[in-house]
Scaffold this motif. Sequence first.
Motif, PDB file in Angstrom:
ATOM      1  N   ALA A 190      11.413  13.420   8.712  1.00  0.00           N
ATOM      2  CA  ALA A 190      10.418  12.821   7.816  1.00  0.00           C
ATOM      3  C   ALA A 190       9.293  13.799   7.525  1.00  0.00           C
ATOM      4  CB  ALA A 190       9.845  11.549   8.432  1.00  0.00           C
ATOM      5  N   VAL A 191       8.753  13.695   6.332  1.00  0.00           N
ATOM      6  CA  VAL A 191       7.544  14.432   5.940  1.00  0.00           C
ATOM      7  C   VAL A 191       6.533  13.403   5.463  1.00  0.00           C
ATOM      8  CG1 VAL A 191       6.519  16.173   4.440  1.00  0.00           C
ATOM      9  CG2 VAL A 191       8.858  16.479   5.259  1.00  0.00           C
ATOM     10  N   LEU A 192       5.377  13.356   6.126  1.00  0.00           N
ATOM     11  CA  LEU A 192       4.317  12.427   5.793  1.00  0.00           C
ATOM     12  C   LEU A 192       3.117  13.199   5.254  1.00  0.00           C
ATOM     13  CD1 LEU A 192       4.502  10.065   8.906  1.00  0.00           C
ATOM     14  CD2 LEU A 192       5.767   9.912   6.742  1.00  0.00           C
ATOM     15  N   PHE A 193       2.347  12.552   4.388  1.00  0.00           N
ATOM     16  CA  PHE A 193       1.241  13.217   3.700  1.00  0.00           C
ATOM     17  C   PHE A 193      -0.053  12.430   3.859  1.00  0.00           C
ATOM     18  CE2 PHE A 193       5.111  14.308   1.460  1.00  0.00           C
ATOM     19  CZ  PHE A 193       4.982  15.653   1.153  1.00  0.00           C
ATOM     20  N   ASP A 194      -1.152  13.144   3.879  1.00  0.00           N
ATOM     21  CA  ASP A 194      -2.450  12.554   3.625  1.00  0.00           C
ATOM     22  C   ASP A 194      -2.452  12.110   2.155  1.00  0.00           C
ATOM     23  OD1 ASP A 194      -5.351  12.077   3.830  1.00  0.00           O
ATOM     24  OD2 ASP A 194      -5.506  13.889   2.613  1.00  0.00           O
TER      25      ASP A 194
ATOM     26  N   LEU B 150      10.002  10.089   3.328  1.00  0.00           N
ATOM     27  CA  LEU B 150       8.674  10.533   2.907  1.00  0.00           C
ATOM     28  C   LEU B 150       7.695   9.382   3.004  1.00  0.00           C
ATOM     29  CD1 LEU B 150       9.666  12.498  -0.337  1.00  0.00           C
ATOM     30  CD2 LEU B 150       9.405  13.411   1.981  1.00  0.00           C
ATOM     31  N   GLY B 151       6.449   9.697   3.329  1.00  0.00           N
ATOM     32  CA  GLY B 151       5.454   8.637   3.445  1.00  0.00           C
ATOM     33  C   GLY B 151       4.043   9.177   3.531  1.00  0.00           C
ATOM     34  N   VAL B 152       3.137   8.295   3.943  1.00  0.00           N
ATOM     35  CA  VAL B 152       1.710   8.598   3.930  1.00  0.00           C
ATOM     36  C   VAL B 152       1.058   8.114   5.219  1.00  0.00           C
ATOM     37  CG1 VAL B 152      -0.482   7.931   2.851  1.00  0.00           C
ATOM     38  CG2 VAL B 152       1.461   8.572   1.418  1.00  0.00           C
ATOM     39  N   ILE B 153       0.131   8.903   5.742  1.00  0.00           N
ATOM     40  CA  ILE B 153      -0.800   8.460   6.780  1.00  0.00           C
ATOM     41  C   ILE B 153      -2.192   8.653   6.192  1.00  0.00           C
ATOM     42  CG2 ILE B 153      -1.697   8.787   9.107  1.00  0.00           C
ATOM     43  CD1 ILE B 153       0.953   9.996   9.921  1.00  0.00           C
ATOM     44  N   THR B 154      -2.963   7.568   6.100  1.00  0.00           N
ATOM     45  CA  THR B 154      -4.235   7.650   5.388  1.00  0.00           C
ATOM     46  C   THR B 154      -5.333   6.864   6.088  1.00  0.00           C
ATOM     47  OG1 THR B 154      -5.323   7.124   3.273  1.00  0.00           O
ATOM     48  CG2 THR B 154      -3.483   5.719   3.920  1.00  0.00           C
ATOM     49  N   ASN B 155      -6.526   7.400   6.058  1.00  0.00           N
ATOM     50  CA  ASN B 155      -7.700   6.667   6.513  1.00  0.00           C
ATOM     51  C   ASN B 155      -8.213   5.818   5.355  1.00  0.00           C
ATOM     52  OD1 ASN B 155      -7.598   7.864   9.009  1.00  0.00           O
ATOM     53  ND2 ASN B 155      -9.354   9.213   8.699  1.00  0.00           N
ATOM     54  N   GLY B 156      -8.466   4.539   5.615  1.00  0.00           N
ATOM     55  CA  GLY B 156      -9.008   3.697   4.560  1.00  0.00           C
ATOM     56  C   GLY B 156      -8.380   2.322   4.552  1.00  0.00           C
TER      57      GLY B 156
ATOM     58  N   LEU C 147       8.967   6.318  -3.935  1.00  0.00           N
ATOM     59  CA  LEU C 147       9.305   7.559  -3.239  1.00  0.00           C
ATOM     60  C   LEU C 147       8.646   7.644  -1.869  1.00  0.00           C
ATOM     61  CD1 LEU C 147      10.906  10.158  -3.553  1.00  0.00           C
ATOM     62  CD2 LEU C 147       8.904  11.205  -4.612  1.00  0.00           C
ATOM     63  N   LEU C 148       7.407   7.185  -1.782  1.00  0.00           N
ATOM     64  CA  LEU C 148       6.660   7.222  -0.520  1.00  0.00           C
ATOM     65  C   LEU C 148       6.613   5.806   0.041  1.00  0.00           C
ATOM     66  CD1 LEU C 148       3.780   9.569  -1.695  1.00  0.00           C
ATOM     67  CD2 LEU C 148       5.790  10.211  -0.378  1.00  0.00           C
ATOM     68  N   GLN C 149       7.700   5.372   0.614  1.00  0.00           N
ATOM     69  CA  GLN C 149       7.834   3.978   1.020  1.00  0.00           C
ATOM     70  C   GLN C 149       7.126   3.652   2.323  1.00  0.00           C
ATOM     71  OE1 GLN C 149      11.958   2.799   0.927  1.00  0.00           O
ATOM     72  NE2 GLN C 149      12.173   3.262  -1.240  1.00  0.00           N
ATOM     73  N   HIS C 150       6.916   4.649   3.161  1.00  0.00           N
ATOM     74  CA  HIS C 150       6.256   4.384   4.444  1.00  0.00           C
ATOM     75  C   HIS C 150       4.773   4.696   4.329  1.00  0.00           C
ATOM     76  CE1 HIS C 150       5.649   4.012   8.751  1.00  0.00           C
ATOM     77  NE2 HIS C 150       4.878   5.082   8.628  1.00  0.00           N
ATOM     78  N   VAL C 151       3.930   3.704   4.613  1.00  0.00           N
ATOM     79  CA  VAL C 151       2.475   3.892   4.564  1.00  0.00           C
ATOM     80  C   VAL C 151       1.860   3.407   5.864  1.00  0.00           C
ATOM     81  CG1 VAL C 151       0.325   3.289   3.395  1.00  0.00           C
ATOM     82  CG2 VAL C 151       2.423   3.595   2.058  1.00  0.00           C
ATOM     83  N   THR C 152       1.147   4.287   6.534  1.00  0.00           N
ATOM     84  CA  THR C 152       0.359   3.918   7.713  1.00  0.00           C
ATOM     85  C   THR C 152      -1.101   4.128   7.361  1.00  0.00           C
ATOM     86  OG1 THR C 152       2.110   4.571   9.256  1.00  0.00           O
ATOM     87  CG2 THR C 152      -0.118   4.379  10.138  1.00  0.00           C
ATOM     88  N   ALA C 153      -1.871   3.040   7.324  1.00  0.00           N
ATOM     89  CA  ALA C 153      -3.291   3.101   6.980  1.00  0.00           C
ATOM     90  C   ALA C 153      -4.136   2.723   8.191  1.00  0.00           C
ATOM     91  CB  ALA C 153      -3.591   2.157   5.817  1.00  0.00           C
ATOM     92  N   SER C 154      -5.304   3.336   8.282  1.00  0.00           N
ATOM     93  CA  SER C 154      -6.159   3.124   9.454  1.00  0.00           C
ATOM     94  C   SER C 154      -6.565   1.660   9.607  1.00  0.00           C
ATOM     95  CB  SER C 154      -7.393   4.017   9.370  1.00  0.00           C
ATOM     96  OG  SER C 154      -8.167   3.701   8.221  1.00  0.00           O
ATOM     97  N   SER C 155      -6.746   0.948   8.497  1.00  0.00           N
ATOM     98  CA  SER C 155      -7.175  -0.446   8.588  1.00  0.00           C
ATOM     99  C   SER C 155      -6.125  -1.334   9.249  1.00  0.00           C
ATOM    100  CB  SER C 155      -7.504  -0.998   7.197  1.00  0.00           C
ATOM    101  OG  SER C 155      -6.338  -1.079   6.390  1.00  0.00           O
ATOM    102  N   GLU C 156      -4.872  -0.915   9.211  1.00  0.00           N
ATOM    103  CA  GLU C 156      -3.795  -1.671   9.847  1.00  0.00           C
ATOM    104  C   GLU C 156      -3.417  -1.086  11.204  1.00  0.00           C
ATOM    105  OE1 GLU C 156      -1.456  -3.283   5.844  1.00  0.00           O
ATOM    106  OE2 GLU C 156      -0.761  -1.447   6.833  1.00  0.00           O
TER     107      GLU C 156
END
Length: 252
Positions: A11-15, A133-139, A156-165
Motif C-alpha cells: 500500500a501507498v498512503l498519502f497526506d 492507495l489511500g490517505v492519512i490526514t489530520n482534520g 482511487l483512494l478508497q482508504h481514509v484514516t482521519a485524526s477525528s476518527e
Amino acid sequence: MSNMASLPVEAVLFDLDGTLIDHDAAAEEAVTTSFLGPVDSPSLERDRVVRRWRELEAWAMDRYLAGELTFCEQRRLRITHLADEFGLGPWSDEQADAWFAQYLTRYEDAWRTYRDVTPALDALTAARQQLRLGVITNGDADQQRRKLKHVGLTSLLQHVTASSEAGAAKPDAKIFLTACSELQLQPSQVVYVGDRLQTDAEAAIAAGLHGIWLDRGDAASVTPVPHIRTLTELAPLFTQLMTVRRSVKRAV
C-alpha cells in the motif's frame, strides 16, 4: 530505501492537504475574497491577511488536534482573532459562524489537486494494479472525504484514516498504526508520502512505515529521509523498489 528491498510493500498512503490538494491556494482565494471582498485590494494588505490567516489556522488547528477546542471552536477562534487584529472589533459566535459559512463555500469551490497528482497515481496503479492507495490526514473526516469526492479521487483512494476518527493526529504513531491495522498490513508493508518532513515522513518512519518526504518547497534540506520534489518521481522510485525485491527473492 535499501532496507525496503525484501519487504512486500502492498500500500501507498498519502497526506492530503499540501500533498494531493492545494489547500494553501484554496484558503488564500477564500480568505481574501471573504475578508477583503471581491474588489481589488492593495497587495500589501492581501499579503498581511493571508499570512496572518495561515498563522491563525496553524495555531487553532494545533489546539483542535490537541483536544483543546472543537472543530467549530477552532474556526471561530481564527476569524474572531483576524477580525479583531484588523480593526473590526469583537465578533459574536453568530457573526463568526456566518462569515465562516461564506468562507467555506469559497474554500470548497477552490479545492484543486496539484498537477502532478493524477499522473503520479496513474503511474503507480500501472506499475502494480493490486497496489492499495489511500490517505492519512489530520482534520475532520467528513470534510476531508468531501475534498476527495470534489476532486474525483474517492474511487482511487478508497482508504481514509482521519485524526477525528482515529483518536490521534500526526505525528503520533497511533494514527499511522491505525491505518495499517485497517488495511490488515504490517507497517513495513506500507509507504507513506507527505509534504512535511517531521510530521509526515519522519513520523511515519518512527511508526515503522516507509516515509517519503515530498519537498514541494524545494527546501534543499539535508536529511537521510527519502525525498522527492514532485509526485511524478514516486512511481519510478516504487518500480525500482519492486525490481530490487524480485532480484532479492530470486537470489534467495
